[in-house]
Design an enzyme around this catalytic site. Sequence first.
Site, short mmCIF file in Angstrom:
data_model
loop_
_atom_site.label_atom_id
_atom_site.label_comp_id
_atom_site.label_asym_id
_atom_site.label_seq_id
_atom_site.Cartn_x
_atom_site.Cartn_y
_atom_site.Cartn_z
N ILE A 86 51.70 41.53 70.35
CA ILE A 86 51.20 41.97 71.66
C ILE A 86 49.72 41.61 71.77
O ILE A 86 49.02 41.45 70.76
CB ILE A 86 51.41 43.50 71.85
N CYS A 87 49.26 41.45 73.02
CA CYS A 87 47.83 41.27 73.31
C CYS A 87 47.54 42.03 74.61
O CYS A 87 48.24 43.01 74.90
CB CYS A 87 47.48 39.79 73.41
N GLN A 88 46.58 41.60 75.38
CA GLN A 88 46.26 42.31 76.62
C GLN A 88 47.21 41.94 77.75
O GLN A 88 47.69 42.80 78.46
CB GLN A 88 44.81 42.04 77.04
#
Length: 119
Positions: A86-88
């Site tokens: 996951i990231c932003q």
Amino acid sequence: MEYLNYIIPIFLVLFLINRFMPAKGVRQITTAELKRELNKKDVQLIDVRTPGEYRSNHIKRFKNIPLHELSNKVNHLTKEKEVVVICQSGMRSNKATKMLKKLGFEKVTNVKGGMSAWH
């Protein structure tokens, strides 16, 4: 020489498609699907945002390995276990999943929409 007017835009389009398309063999899940994934014990959860982004808001069980450090810290991960990234927004995690696939990881999952879609 007129064919150059066509070749350059074609290469540009192909580059952009390759850059933003999910990697082959990478599973794409929503944040709603991620909530079910969090119950799994045999999965590695990686957040590839910066340490500052991670500190301000993160999901329990996710380990912070910033994207720019991932290739150096990949030995902390097990190739036999699924890796959920996951990231932003989903862009950096998409890059990370491509990198993991190239490094021989078989079970790789990207969280579409990233933390921006997490409720």
